[in-house]
Design a protein around this motif. Structure first.
Motif, PDB file in Angstrom:
ATOM      1  N   GLN A 384       0.837  -1.204   0.000  1.00 25.70           N
ATOM      2  CA  GLN A 384       0.000   0.000   0.000  1.00 25.70           C
ATOM      3  C   GLN A 384       0.877   1.261   0.000  1.00 25.70           C
ATOM      4  OE1 GLN A 384      -1.956   1.024   3.727  1.00 25.70           O
ATOM      5  NE2 GLN A 384      -3.887   1.376   2.664  1.00 25.70           N
ATOM      6  N   GLN A 385       2.033   1.194   0.682  1.00 28.54           N
ATOM      7  CA  GLN A 385       2.929   2.338   0.781  1.00 28.54           C
ATOM      8  C   GLN A 385       3.571   2.683  -0.564  1.00 28.54           C
ATOM      9  OE1 GLN A 385       5.846   1.348   3.784  1.00 28.54           O
ATOM     10  NE2 GLN A 385       4.293   0.602   5.205  1.00 28.54           N
ATOM     11  N   THR A 386       3.802   1.663  -1.392  1.00 29.28           N
ATOM     12  CA  THR A 386       4.526   1.902  -2.649  1.00 29.28           C
ATOM     13  C   THR A 386       3.620   1.939  -3.876  1.00 29.28           C
ATOM     14  OG1 THR A 386       4.938  -0.472  -2.883  1.00 29.28           O
ATOM     15  CG2 THR A 386       6.613   0.821  -1.752  1.00 29.28           C
ATOM     16  N   GLU A 387       2.459   1.287  -3.776  1.00 33.05           N
ATOM     17  CA  GLU A 387       1.609   1.133  -4.952  1.00 33.05           C
ATOM     18  C   GLU A 387       1.121   2.474  -5.493  1.00 33.05           C
ATOM     19  OE1 GLU A 387      -1.567   0.908  -6.380  1.00 33.05           O
ATOM     20  OE2 GLU A 387      -1.041  -0.640  -7.811  1.00 33.05           O
ATOM     21  N   SER A 388       0.745   3.369  -4.612  1.00 32.87           N
ATOM     22  CA  SER A 388       0.185   4.649  -5.059  1.00 32.87           C
ATOM     23  C   SER A 388       1.242   5.538  -5.719  1.00 32.87           C
ATOM     24  CB  SER A 388      -0.452   5.389  -3.873  1.00 32.87           C
ATOM     25  OG  SER A 388       0.521   5.637  -2.866  1.00 32.87           O
ATOM     26  N   SER A 389       2.509   5.366  -5.323  1.00 36.01           N
ATOM     27  CA  SER A 389       3.570   6.205  -5.890  1.00 36.01           C
ATOM     28  C   SER A 389       4.466   5.417  -6.833  1.00 36.01           C
ATOM     29  CB  SER A 389       4.433   6.786  -4.756  1.00 36.01           C
ATOM     30  OG  SER A 389       5.085   5.747  -4.042  1.00 36.01           O
ATOM     31  N   GLY A 390       4.005   4.250  -7.241  1.00 36.69           N
ATOM     32  CA  GLY A 390       4.836   3.394  -8.073  1.00 36.69           C
ATOM     33  C   GLY A 390       4.353   3.276  -9.500  1.00 36.69           C
ATOM     34  N   THR A 391       5.235   2.808 -10.337  1.00 38.88           N
ATOM     35  CA  THR A 391       4.880   2.504 -11.712  1.00 38.88           C
ATOM     36  C   THR A 391       5.368   1.100 -12.015  1.00 38.88           C
ATOM     37  OG1 THR A 391       5.141   3.202 -14.017  1.00 38.88           O
ATOM     38  CG2 THR A 391       7.010   3.559 -12.587  1.00 38.88           C
ATOM     39  N   TYR A 392       4.532   0.310 -12.686  1.00 36.67           N
ATOM     40  CA  TYR A 392       4.859  -1.095 -12.923  1.00 36.67           C
ATOM     41  C   TYR A 392       5.711  -1.257 -14.175  1.00 36.67           C
ATOM     42  CZ  TYR A 392       1.792  -2.661  -9.203  1.00 36.67           C
ATOM     43  OH  TYR A 392       1.230  -2.879  -7.974  1.00 36.67           O
ATOM     44  N   LEU A 393       6.714  -2.099 -14.034  1.00 36.32           N
ATOM     45  CA  LEU A 393       7.629  -2.386 -15.131  1.00 36.32           C
ATOM     46  C   LEU A 393       7.469  -3.853 -15.515  1.00 36.32           C
ATOM     47  CD1 LEU A 393      10.112  -1.497 -16.894  1.00 36.32           C
ATOM     48  CD2 LEU A 393      11.552  -2.380 -15.045  1.00 36.32           C
ATOM     49  N   ALA A 394       7.027  -4.098 -16.744  1.00 41.91           N
ATOM     50  CA  ALA A 394       6.861  -5.473 -17.225  1.00 41.91           C
ATOM     51  C   ALA A 394       8.189  -5.994 -17.769  1.00 41.91           C
ATOM     52  CB  ALA A 394       5.794  -5.525 -18.312  1.00 41.91           C
ATOM     53  N   LEU A 395       8.367  -7.302 -17.715  1.00 42.79           N
ATOM     54  CA  LEU A 395       9.561  -7.900 -18.296  1.00 42.79           C
ATOM     55  C   LEU A 395       9.556  -7.660 -19.801  1.00 42.79           C
ATOM     56  CD1 LEU A 395       9.716 -11.349 -16.461  1.00 42.79           C
ATOM     57  CD2 LEU A 395      10.990  -9.272 -15.932  1.00 42.79           C
ATOM     58  N   PRO A 396      10.661  -7.185 -20.372  1.00 37.47           N
ATOM     59  CA  PRO A 396      10.685  -6.917 -21.815  1.00 37.47           C
ATOM     60  C   PRO A 396      10.571  -8.207 -22.626  1.00 37.47           C
ATOM     61  CG  PRO A 396      12.879  -6.687 -20.865  1.00 37.47           C
ATOM     62  CD  PRO A 396      11.932  -6.861 -19.724  1.00 37.47           C
ATOM     63  N   LEU A 397       9.802  -8.158 -23.682  1.00 38.73           N
ATOM     64  CA  LEU A 397       9.602  -9.318 -24.552  1.00 38.73           C
ATOM     65  C   LEU A 397      10.430  -9.121 -25.827  1.00 38.73           C
ATOM     66  CD1 LEU A 397       8.031 -11.976 -24.942  1.00 38.73           C
ATOM     67  CD2 LEU A 397       6.209 -10.645 -26.019  1.00 38.73           C
TER      68      LEU A 397
END
Length: 453
Positions: A384-397
């Protein structure tokens, strides 16, 4: 003449019924059985198996769909089985109707084998998903992979053992979320403990991906690891020195195995790893000690951007395209059901994952205290602490992504393990520690660059 016309009409009506059946109309009185391979848990303790049992008894029974799990394994094994079955190799088994895999499998399987979900799910059905999770499943303009659960990475700490080490060092647990502090402590713990490892990174590939992204650069460029430049050196040097001087584990295997015996006392790994982190340590004499587990955000570097880079992990749901249209329709029924808010929330919170349903994610991040299991509740409170200020990085394909990752993992562990042995021999021969450490760090990077060419 009338009899002939009646016969023709009867034939036409029978053909129409037959065509209707070909369109996949499901019948609760004649259910369709779908076989499935997946990675969630084991045959005897699997949160997804429990959800499938619930589906079969409820929505599946109502619609005429039965999902039968025939294999629970790891993603690497499933990849091999899929490729073997698709090629009809001797001894291979029949392809399942449903399976879970990472996006990398889309590079390897003939896409004609896969069901394009957009042909069976409406825009409204797809609108329930988080877009950043859903887009990972597109390949060649088709949606072949549906997210069902995602994980990210956290720092897991054996607080009981770590507190003893930190007691007279005036360092708090929260300071471990700084990579420089964490790496600097590794050799100190190695000396303090008599040669034990303190910290393990389960996936160095992921460490490089998130580290480079947090510094505003990309680890993968033109389908190859970017192993040069000041930014890569910034994240490589402290990590390599911790491994070479001692305290950062570079042995094969996952931290969860060493966690059981106290061989490592903290690690960065998938949130889903909580399934395998026990609340006690077993000593060589088979005695046990109860421990307290602490959950912290994944460590970062001081220069990192304000936004947390949250690695997006997790397999997705695939369906094998069937000539039996009812199977395709049945696959869509299950896919929609497992993505429904309450079902998705129930599944992920029993396994340490994140929901893929937008409403479910919002609810979990707003009210993590509603999760009944105490350990899982602590985990989601940290997220909860990081989700609101985070951005998700997907594994590169990219081409050969899986083999590149595997080669990097094995290469860096072997190189750093050898460098550690050289360092210890050098110390025993009277060499100055710091110059020796710096030289071996430079040498190890050159060896890694050569290995990955």
């Amino acid at each position: 003449m009338k009899k002939i016309i009646l016969c023709l009409l009867l034939c036409v009506s029978l053909l129409a019924v037959g065509c209707g059946a070909d369109k996949g109309k499901l019948d609760p009185n004649n259910p369709v059985t779908l076989t499935m391979w997946h990675v969630y848990g084991s045959q005897t303790k699997s949160p997804l198996n429990d959800m499938i049992a619930k589906f079969n008894a409820g929505e599946g029974k109502k619609k005429g769909v039965i999902v039968q799990v025939v294999s629970v394994s790891n993603s690497t094994a499933i990849d091999k089985m899929l490729l073997s079955s698709a090629a009809a190799e001797p001894g291979s088994v029949t392809l399942p109707d449903l399976f879970t895999a990472y996006p990398r499998i889309m590079n390897k399987l003939d896409s004609n084998l896969l069901l394009p979900w957009e042909d069976y799910l409406s825009k409204e059905d797809l609108a329930v998903y988080r877009e950043d999770f859903l887009k990972e499943g597109y390949y060649k303009q088709h949606l072949y992979m549906l997210p069902i659960a995602k994980s990210t990475e956290l720092l897991f700490v054996n607080k009981t053992f770590m507190d003893s080490f930190l007691a007279d060092r005036h360092i708090s647990l929260q300071q471990l979320t700084d990579y420089d502090t964490l790496f600097a402590l590794c050799p100190k713990y190695y000396a303090w403990s008599g040669g034990k490892q303190m910290f393990q990174i389960n996936d160095f590939y992921h460490y490089f991906l998130t580290g480079m992204a947090s510094l505003g650069d990309s680890f993968i460029k033109d389908g190859k690891p970017n192993l040069s430049g000041d930014k890569f050196w910034r994240i490589y040097q402290p990590m390599a020195q911790a491994a070479i001087a001692g305290g950062l584990c570079v042995e094969k295997g996952y931290a969860s195995d060493r966690w059981k015996t106290g061989e490592v006392i903290c690690n960065v790994g998938s949130t889903a790893g909580i399934l395998y982190l026990r609340d006690y340590v077993t000593y060589p004499d088979n005695s046990k000690k109860q421990i307290v587990t602490a959950f912290l955000p994944a460590p970062r570097f001081k220069e990192s951007s304000d936004k947390h880079i949250l690695l997006q992990r997790g397999t997705g749901l695939f369906a094998v395209r069937s000539k039996q249209e009812s199977k395709n329709q049945a696959a869509a029924v299950f896919a929609k059901w497992i993505a429904e808010k309450d079902n998705n929330l129930e599944f992920v919170t029993r396994a340490g994952y994140l929901p893929v349903n937008k409403a479910a994610m919002q609810q979990l991040m707003r009210y993590p205290e509603l999760v009944s299991n105490k350990k899982y509740r602590q985990l989601y409170t940290v997220l909860q602490q990081t989700e609101s200020s985070g951005t998700y990085l997907a594994l590169p394909l990219y081409a050969n992504a899986a083999s590149v990752q595997a080669k990097l993992e094995s290469s860096i562990k072997q190189i750093l393990a050898d460098a550690h042995k050289q360092y210890m021999r050098g110390l025993n021969s009277g060499a100055e520690p710091q110059p020796l450490l710096e030289q071996l760090t430079q040498d190890s990077l050159q060896q890694l660059q050569e290995a990955m060419k």
